[in-house]
Design an enzyme around this catalytic site. Structure first.
Site, PDB file in Angstrom:
ATOM      1  N   ARG A  45     -64.162  43.780 -35.782  1.00 50.76           N
ATOM      2  CA  ARG A  45     -64.804  44.694 -36.715  1.00 50.76           C
ATOM      3  C   ARG A  45     -66.229  44.997 -36.254  1.00 50.76           C
ATOM      4  O   ARG A  45     -66.810  44.254 -35.457  1.00 50.76           O
ATOM      5  CB  ARG A  45     -64.849  44.082 -38.123  1.00 50.76           C
ATOM      6  CG  ARG A  45     -63.498  43.697 -38.693  1.00 50.76           C
ATOM      7  CD  ARG A  45     -63.663  42.994 -40.029  1.00 50.76           C
ATOM      8  NE  ARG A  45     -62.378  42.643 -40.649  1.00 50.76           N
ATOM      9  CZ  ARG A  45     -61.765  41.489 -40.503  1.00 50.76           C
ATOM     10  NH1 ARG A  45     -62.307  40.539 -39.746  1.00 50.76           N
ATOM     11  NH2 ARG A  45     -60.607  41.248 -41.098  1.00 50.76           N
ATOM     12  N   LYS A  95     -64.491  37.588 -41.750  1.00 52.47           N
ATOM     13  CA  LYS A  95     -64.703  37.593 -43.191  1.00 52.47           C
ATOM     14  C   LYS A  95     -64.568  36.183 -43.757  1.00 52.47           C
ATOM     15  O   LYS A  95     -63.711  35.413 -43.318  1.00 52.47           O
ATOM     16  CB  LYS A  95     -63.682  38.512 -43.868  1.00 52.47           C
ATOM     17  CG  LYS A  95     -63.928  39.994 -43.605  1.00 52.47           C
ATOM     18  CD  LYS A  95     -62.946  40.843 -44.384  1.00 52.47           C
ATOM     19  CE  LYS A  95     -63.245  42.321 -44.205  1.00 52.47           C
ATOM     20  NZ  LYS A  95     -62.296  43.174 -44.975  1.00 52.47           N
ATOM     21  N   HIS A 100     -64.051  51.655 -36.665  1.00 51.08           N
ATOM     22  CA  HIS A 100     -62.822  51.016 -37.130  1.00 51.08           C
ATOM     23  C   HIS A 100     -61.573  51.636 -36.496  1.00 51.08           C
ATOM     24  O   HIS A 100     -60.529  50.987 -36.428  1.00 51.08           O
ATOM     25  CB  HIS A 100     -62.730  51.098 -38.657  1.00 51.08           C
ATOM     26  CG  HIS A 100     -62.072  49.912 -39.281  1.00 51.08           C
ATOM     27  ND1 HIS A 100     -62.634  48.660 -39.280  1.00 51.08           N
ATOM     28  CD2 HIS A 100     -60.879  49.770 -39.915  1.00 51.08           C
ATOM     29  CE1 HIS A 100     -61.835  47.807 -39.890  1.00 51.08           C
ATOM     30  NE2 HIS A 100     -60.760  48.453 -40.278  1.00 51.08           N
ATOM     31  N   ARG A 118     -60.352  49.512 -33.755  1.00 55.11           N
ATOM     32  CA  ARG A 118     -59.604  48.337 -34.239  1.00 55.11           C
ATOM     33  C   ARG A 118     -58.159  48.740 -34.533  1.00 55.11           C
ATOM     34  O   ARG A 118     -57.219  48.034 -34.150  1.00 55.11           O
ATOM     35  CB  ARG A 118     -60.285  47.785 -35.489  1.00 55.11           C
ATOM     36  CG  ARG A 118     -59.613  46.575 -36.141  1.00 55.11           C
ATOM     37  CD  ARG A 118     -60.534  46.036 -37.220  1.00 55.11           C
ATOM     38  NE  ARG A 118     -59.877  45.139 -38.152  1.00 55.11           N
ATOM     39  CZ  ARG A 118     -59.723  43.832 -37.959  1.00 55.11           C
ATOM     40  NH1 ARG A 118     -60.145  43.270 -36.839  1.00 55.11           N
ATOM     41  NH2 ARG A 118     -59.140  43.073 -38.871  1.00 55.11           N
ATOM     42  N   HIS A 177     -56.541  38.766 -39.981  1.00 56.57           N
ATOM     43  CA  HIS A 177     -55.996  39.067 -41.302  1.00 56.57           C
ATOM     44  C   HIS A 177     -55.587  37.784 -42.005  1.00 56.57           C
ATOM     45  O   HIS A 177     -55.075  36.863 -41.375  1.00 56.57           O
ATOM     46  CB  HIS A 177     -54.774  39.984 -41.185  1.00 56.57           C
ATOM     47  CG  HIS A 177     -55.125  41.412 -40.899  1.00 56.57           C
ATOM     48  ND1 HIS A 177     -54.231  42.326 -40.375  1.00 56.57           N
ATOM     49  CD2 HIS A 177     -56.276  42.109 -41.079  1.00 56.57           C
ATOM     50  CE1 HIS A 177     -54.814  43.502 -40.237  1.00 56.57           C
ATOM     51  NE2 HIS A 177     -56.058  43.394 -40.654  1.00 56.57           N
ATOM     52  N   TYR A 214     -49.212  48.449 -39.149  1.00 50.59           N
ATOM     53  CA  TYR A 214     -49.202  48.952 -37.767  1.00 50.59           C
ATOM     54  C   TYR A 214     -47.789  49.125 -37.229  1.00 50.59           C
ATOM     55  O   TYR A 214     -47.571  49.887 -36.286  1.00 50.59           O
ATOM     56  CB  TYR A 214     -50.029  48.026 -36.860  1.00 50.59           C
ATOM     57  CG  TYR A 214     -51.473  48.003 -37.270  1.00 50.59           C
ATOM     58  CD1 TYR A 214     -52.290  49.113 -37.066  1.00 50.59           C
ATOM     59  CD2 TYR A 214     -52.023  46.896 -37.915  1.00 50.59           C
ATOM     60  CE1 TYR A 214     -53.614  49.113 -37.471  1.00 50.59           C
ATOM     61  CE2 TYR A 214     -53.346  46.892 -38.325  1.00 50.59           C
ATOM     62  CZ  TYR A 214     -54.134  48.004 -38.105  1.00 50.59           C
ATOM     63  OH  TYR A 214     -55.440  48.012 -38.511  1.00 50.59           O
TER      64      TYR A 214
END
Length: 313
Positions: free
Chosen positions: A162, A186, A259, A262, A285, A294
């Site tokens: 990211r 994150k 993004h 990514r 994730h 995806y």
């Protein structure tokens, strides 16, 4: 914090900021959502105790949001904010039950993430423009600025990190011996991403150019502003990506943010048969559901190929 907020909500916000260490962007979204909800509650119903809030109160607020042009995706985020808050309140004995159990999120129309095709990415990697009439025009110029911009693209596409993770990369996070980088994602979750010998070579070249062209610079971080020598800021990276993708006609996608690289990383991996769980780990994730979008891009590619090539397509 807003005076409209309930004291428990204030404690919850302190919890996600100080203990959960959510990003400023995520914290601001929670704060906005909770402030908006309690402001609406006060103006519509007066002083309602926390234990007196029901699913009817929440549903009325959601209906008001939808009437005032809030899209389903935004409303769903606000529902998620309330769910997290009431889960916290329940855990700390502030409520005996959560009103969110009877609240249903509105459906969101499925939108596939945009990505750059492999031809466009090859143009960047081969360092030549795709603009007509300007064959083999270099995309990235020599010198520190060109090297910085090129490494931004190389890292985003080759690792899928990211924007926030990119600008936070430290020198100590680069493991040349194991050809990997450590990324802080994150929720302060760390993950290790393998890199290619080519990317490691690009990093070393960039380091050498930094030492040569900058008298002083922040040596703790990997990427620095080529003019000031300071750590990159998000807007700088955003502008670089948008400018290059637009000026050199790399893609026709409207939203040319970092993004998209990514999304491109993940889509190209799945298109070429990568295991979905491996892609999930690389992207950082928390659930496989976030990664499965995806596979839809891969299916759309198969559909297009079938339609174009099959006699009955």
């Amino acid at each position: 914090m807003s005076e409209e907020l309930h004291p428990v909500a204030i404690r919850f916000l302190a919890y996600i900021r100080l203990e959960k260490r959510y990003s400023e962007h995520t914290f601001a979204a929670y704060q906005q959502d909770l402030t908006q909800f309690f402001t609406f509650l006060q103006s519509s119903y007066g002083d309602v105790p926390l234990k007196g809030i029901t699913h009817s109160h929440v549903r009325t607020w959601l209906a008001w949001l939808m009437e005032h042009s809030n899209v389903a995706k935004t409303v769903n985020r606000k529902i998620s904010s309330l769910k997290s808050f009431f889960k916290y309140a329940l855990r700390h004995g502030e409520v005996s039950m959560t009103p969110m159990t009877k609240v249903t999120a509105p459906k969101i129309g499925k939108r596939l993430p945009g990505f750059i095709d492999e031809k466009g990415m090859r143009a960047l990697e081969d360092n030549h423009s795709m603009r007509r009439g300007e064959e083999k025009e270099p995309v990235f110029m020599d010198g520190l600025e060109g090297r910085t911009h090129q490494l931004i693209f190389e890292l985003l596409y080759n690792t899928g990190i990211r924007l926030s993770e990119l600008i936070s990369l430290k020198e100590r996070h680069i493991d040349a011996g194991n050809l990997s980088i450590k990324v802080l994602g994150k929720g302060n979750k760390e993950r290790i991403i393998p890199i290619s010998p080519h990317l490691m070579e690009e990093i070393n070249t960039y380091r050498a150019v930094c030492r040569k062209e900058l008298a002083e610079y922040d040596q703790e971080v990997l990427l620095v502003n080529p003019k000031s020598g300071r750590k990159l800021y998000p807007k700088y990276v955003y502008n670089v990506v948008r400018d290059y993708l637009t000026r050199h006609e790399i893609t026709t996608i409207n939203r040319k943010s970092p993004h998209i690289l990514r999304h491109t990383f993940a889509t190209h991996l799945t298109n070429n048969g990568a295991d979905l769980n491996a892609v999930k780990e690389l992207l950082g994730h928390s659930s496989l559901a976030s990664t499965q979008v995806y596979t839809s891009n891969s299916i759309e590619k198969l559909k297009a190929a079938f339609k174009k090539a099959h006699p009955k397509g």
